[in-house]
Write an enzyme that holds these catalytic residues in place. Structure first.
Site, PDB file in Angstrom:
ATOM      1  N   ARG A 104      74.105 -23.940 -36.548  1.00  0.00           N
ATOM      2  CA  ARG A 104      74.059 -25.376 -36.496  1.00  0.00           C
ATOM      3  C   ARG A 104      72.797 -25.399 -35.510  1.00  0.00           C
ATOM      4  O   ARG A 104      73.217 -25.145 -34.233  1.00  0.00           O
ATOM      5  CB  ARG A 104      75.029 -25.924 -36.059  1.00  0.00           C
ATOM      6  CG  ARG A 104      76.164 -26.217 -37.317  1.00  0.00           C
ATOM      7  CD  ARG A 104      77.080 -27.339 -36.803  1.00  0.00           C
ATOM      8  NE  ARG A 104      77.724 -27.577 -35.652  1.00  0.00           N
ATOM      9  CZ  ARG A 104      78.491 -28.426 -35.340  1.00  0.00           C
ATOM     10  NH1 ARG A 104      78.777 -29.498 -36.047  1.00  0.00           N
ATOM     11  NH2 ARG A 104      78.975 -28.592 -34.017  1.00  0.00           N
ATOM     12  N   THR A 108      70.033 -31.324 -34.310  1.00  0.00           N
ATOM     13  CA  THR A 108      70.001 -32.007 -35.672  1.00  0.00           C
ATOM     14  C   THR A 108      71.291 -31.830 -36.432  1.00  0.00           C
ATOM     15  O   THR A 108      71.772 -32.424 -37.571  1.00  0.00           O
ATOM     16  CB  THR A 108      68.787 -31.529 -36.422  1.00  0.00           C
ATOM     17  OG1 THR A 108      68.917 -29.988 -36.824  1.00  0.00           O
ATOM     18  CG2 THR A 108      67.579 -31.523 -36.093  1.00  0.00           C
ATOM     19  N   ASP A 200      84.627 -24.506 -29.329  1.00  0.00           N
ATOM     20  CA  ASP A 200      83.741 -23.676 -30.130  1.00  0.00           C
ATOM     21  C   ASP A 200      84.105 -22.356 -30.502  1.00  0.00           C
ATOM     22  O   ASP A 200      84.378 -21.490 -29.575  1.00  0.00           O
ATOM     23  CB  ASP A 200      82.440 -23.510 -29.220  1.00  0.00           C
ATOM     24  CG  ASP A 200      81.252 -22.893 -29.949  1.00  0.00           C
ATOM     25  OD1 ASP A 200      81.465 -22.075 -30.504  1.00  0.00           O
ATOM     26  OD2 ASP A 200      80.228 -23.698 -29.987  1.00  0.00           O
ATOM     27  N   ASP A 203      82.161 -18.979 -29.609  1.00  0.00           N
ATOM     28  CA  ASP A 203      82.253 -18.813 -28.037  1.00  0.00           C
ATOM     29  C   ASP A 203      83.563 -18.412 -27.702  1.00  0.00           C
ATOM     30  O   ASP A 203      83.881 -17.459 -26.612  1.00  0.00           O
ATOM     31  CB  ASP A 203      81.910 -20.053 -27.254  1.00  0.00           C
ATOM     32  CG  ASP A 203      80.284 -20.387 -27.642  1.00  0.00           C
ATOM     33  OD1 ASP A 203      79.584 -19.528 -27.790  1.00  0.00           O
ATOM     34  OD2 ASP A 203      79.889 -21.445 -26.995  1.00  0.00           O
TER      35      ASP A 203
END
Ligand code: PRP
Ligand code: URA
Length: 209
Positions: A104, A108, A200, A203
Site C-alpha cells: 500500500r 494514497t 502492521d 513488520d
C-alpha cells in the site's frame, strides 16, 4: 451484515488472535501463532473440497476411501500473506503456491504491484488468496482482479482481521468472492490501520518495525 463474509467462531481461533493482538508478543511467537491460526481457519473453511473415491489396501483388508480431487493453490499477498503459508501447507502439503507482491502506498493507500508469479494451469485450481489484514480492501481487490485477469475464477479470501469499510469495498468490487476472517474489527484509523487491530502485520512478522 456482509453477505460476502463469514466470521469464524472458535475458541482456539479467538485465543490465538489475542496473542497476535498483544503488542508484547515477540516476532517468533507472532510468526508461529499466525501460522497456527491460518491452519485452524483453513481447516474450518475447506469442508466443501471435492473428493474422489479410491480403492486401497489397509494392512488388514481392501478398503474404499476418499482423497482430495482438486488441486489447491495458495496465493499469499506479500509480505504479510507469507506468514500464513507454512501453517496451511501442514494441512494441505500438495497445495501449490503462487505469489503476488503488493504494497500500500503510505500516502494514497492505493495498492502497488511489484511481483506476480503463478503456476501453469492456475485457472483450473481452487485458489485461496491469503492476506491476514483486510483494511481498505484495496490490496485484496487488486489481487483478485489480477487473478481474474489470468482466468482464475474459484477464489476464496482467507484473512485474519477485517475492517467493515474494507469488506464493503471488496464486496462492491468482487461480489462473487467470499471472505473468511477470524474477526470483524471496528473501523480504520486516519492512516488506514485496523482498530483495534494488531498493528502492521508485515513488520511484526519480519521484525521490520
Ligand atoms: C498490508 C497488509 C495488506 C494491506 C491491507 O500490507 O499486509 O496486504 O496492507 O491494506 P488494504 O486493505 O488497505 O489494502 P502492506 O502494504 O503494509 O505491505 P507489507 O505486507 O509488505 O508490509
Ligand atoms: N496493514 C496492516 O498490516 N495492518 C493494518 O492494520 C492495516 C493494514
Amino acid at each position: 451484515m456482509f453477505p460476502n463474509a463469514t466470521i469464524l467462531k472458535h475458541p482456539l481461533i479467538e485465543h490465538k488472535l489475542s496473542i497476535l493482538r498483544d503488542r508484547d508478543t515477540p516476532n517468533p511467537l507472532f510468526r508461529e501463532t499466525l501460522n497456527e491460526l491460518s491452519y485452524l481457519i483453513v481447516y474450518e473453511i475447506t469442508r466443501d473440497l471435492a473428493l474422489r473415491p479410491v480403492r486401497l489396501q489397509t494392512p488388514l483388508a481392501p478398503c474404499d476411501a476418499q482423497q482430495l480431487a482438486e488441486q489447491v493453490l495458495l496465493v499469499p499477498i506479500l509480505r504479510a500473506g507469507l506468514g500464513m503459508v507454512e501453517g496451511i501447507l501442514h494441512l494441505i502439503p500438495a497445495a501449490k503456491v503462487g505469489h503476488i507482491g503488493v504494497y500500500r502506498d503510505e500516502q494514497t493507500l492505493q495498492p502497488v504491484e511489484y511481483y506476480c508469479k503463478l503456476p501453469p494451469g492456475a485457472e483450473s485450481m481452487r485458489v485461496f488468496l491469503l492476506d491476514p489484514m483486510l483494511a481498505t480492501g484495496g490490496s485484496l481487490a487488486y489481487a483478485i482482479a489480477r487473478l481474474k485477469e489470468k482466468g482464475i475464477r474459484r477464489i476464496t479470501v482467507v484473512s485474519v482481521l477485517a475492517a467493515p469499510e474494507g469488506l464493503q469495498a471488496l464486496h462492491a468490487a468482487h461480489p462473487d468472492v467470499h471472505v473468511y476472517t477470524a474477526m470483524l474489527d471496528e473501523c480504520l484509523n486516519g492512516q488506514g490501520y485496523i482498530l483495534p487491530g494488531l498493528g502492521d502485520c508485515g513488520d511484526r512478522l519480519f521484525g521490520t518495525l
